[in-house]
Write a protein that holds these residues in place. Structure first.
Motif, PDB file in Angstrom:
ATOM      1  N   THR A 124      -3.177 -12.008   5.714  1.00  0.00           N
ATOM      2  CA  THR A 124      -3.017 -11.162   4.529  1.00  0.00           C
ATOM      3  C   THR A 124      -1.538 -10.938   4.213  1.00  0.00           C
ATOM      4  OG1 THR A 124      -5.132 -10.065   4.927  1.00  0.00           O
ATOM      5  CG2 THR A 124      -3.564  -8.901   3.520  1.00  0.00           C
ATOM      6  N   THR A 128       0.287 -12.326   0.789  1.00  0.00           N
ATOM      7  CA  THR A 128       0.999 -11.374  -0.064  1.00  0.00           C
ATOM      8  C   THR A 128       2.427 -11.854  -0.323  1.00  0.00           C
ATOM      9  OG1 THR A 128      -0.346  -9.595   0.857  1.00  0.00           O
ATOM     10  CG2 THR A 128       1.664  -8.944  -0.301  1.00  0.00           C
ATOM     11  N   LEU A 133       2.983 -10.889  -4.249  1.00  0.00           N
ATOM     12  CA  LEU A 133       2.155  -9.773  -4.727  1.00  0.00           C
ATOM     13  C   LEU A 133       2.786  -8.438  -4.343  1.00  0.00           C
ATOM     14  CD1 LEU A 133      -1.341 -11.171  -3.632  1.00  0.00           C
ATOM     15  CD2 LEU A 133      -0.259 -11.336  -5.893  1.00  0.00           C
ATOM     16  N   ALA A 136      -1.102  -5.912  -1.106  1.00  0.00           N
ATOM     17  CA  ALA A 136      -1.905  -6.867  -0.343  1.00  0.00           C
ATOM     18  C   ALA A 136      -3.327  -6.922  -0.895  1.00  0.00           C
ATOM     19  CB  ALA A 136      -1.937  -6.474   1.126  1.00  0.00           C
ATOM     20  N   ALA A 143      -8.196 -11.877   0.459  1.00  0.00           N
ATOM     21  CA  ALA A 143      -7.016 -12.524   1.027  1.00  0.00           C
ATOM     22  C   ALA A 143      -7.378 -13.894   1.598  1.00  0.00           C
ATOM     23  CB  ALA A 143      -6.403 -11.647   2.119  1.00  0.00           C
TER      24      ALA A 143
END
Length: 189
Positions: A124, A128, A133, A136, A143
């Motif tokens: 994850t 991210t 991003l 998360a 994810a």
């Protein structure tokens, strides 16, 4: 390359769409998790998963679908449900002429984190970071679906080159054997 990543499951099925660019550039386009009620019978739960995946394919028009390959789990029921969900999604893609690739969890983890034994938190965190991003993706199925799509964007060119090299080697071997057979015929009285 536009890739739909799928973390298959009956209770939660992660769906993602990413756009791969030059090099290792990847952009997230969409991500969601399809949930099905456990009280529904299996056929109707699979129908809900298939319907959602088909809507995604028709809306986003992926060039490839990357699905997590189920190869072993401790819980046989969970493994069967995961495989069935992945199967209906692969079928939906095949009906649309979209190529489907299956990647093992360790392949995905290695591609995204560099470690085939990475845990969910590491996957994850890297998803991210790779996608830039702000937050998360949650739950983990979202994810994981993004990680599958990223993995495919990065692995597909290599897999394609390997397949072409194998085809060329097989063709060269076929020609060599044909030439040998012709030489043997010519030598025989």
């Amino acid at each position: 390359m536009r890739v739909m990543g799928v973390d298959p499951g009956l209770t939660r099925c992660g769906l993602s769409m990413v756009q791969g660019g030059r090099g290792r550039t990847v952009t997230a386009l969409d991500v969601d998790v399809v949930r099905t009620p456990p009280e529904l019978d299996l056929a109707n739960r699979l129908l809900l998963v298939a319907d959602a995946a088909e809507r995604w394919m028709d809306t986003h028009r992926p060039e490839a679908v990357a699905v997590e390959r189920v190869f072993a789990q401790h819980n046989v029921r969970t493994a069967m449900a995961t495989a069935q969900a992945g199967g209906v999604i692969a079928l939906a893609a095949a009906r649309r002429g979209i190529p489907v690739a299956f990647h093992t969890p360790s392949e995905v983890k290695a591609a995204v984190t560099g470690n085939g034994a990475a845990d969910k938190a590491q996957v994850t965190a890297m998803v991210t970071r790779i996608l830039g991003l702000q937050v998360a993706p949650k739950p983990a199925d979202a994810a994981d679906a993004l990680a599958l799509a990223i993995c495919h964007c990065w692995r597909a060119p290599l897999l394609d080159r390997m397949a072409k090299a194998e085809q060329a080697a097989a063709e060269a071997q076929r020609k060599y054997k044909a030439r040998l057979a012709e030489q043997r015929k010519a030598v025989r009285p």
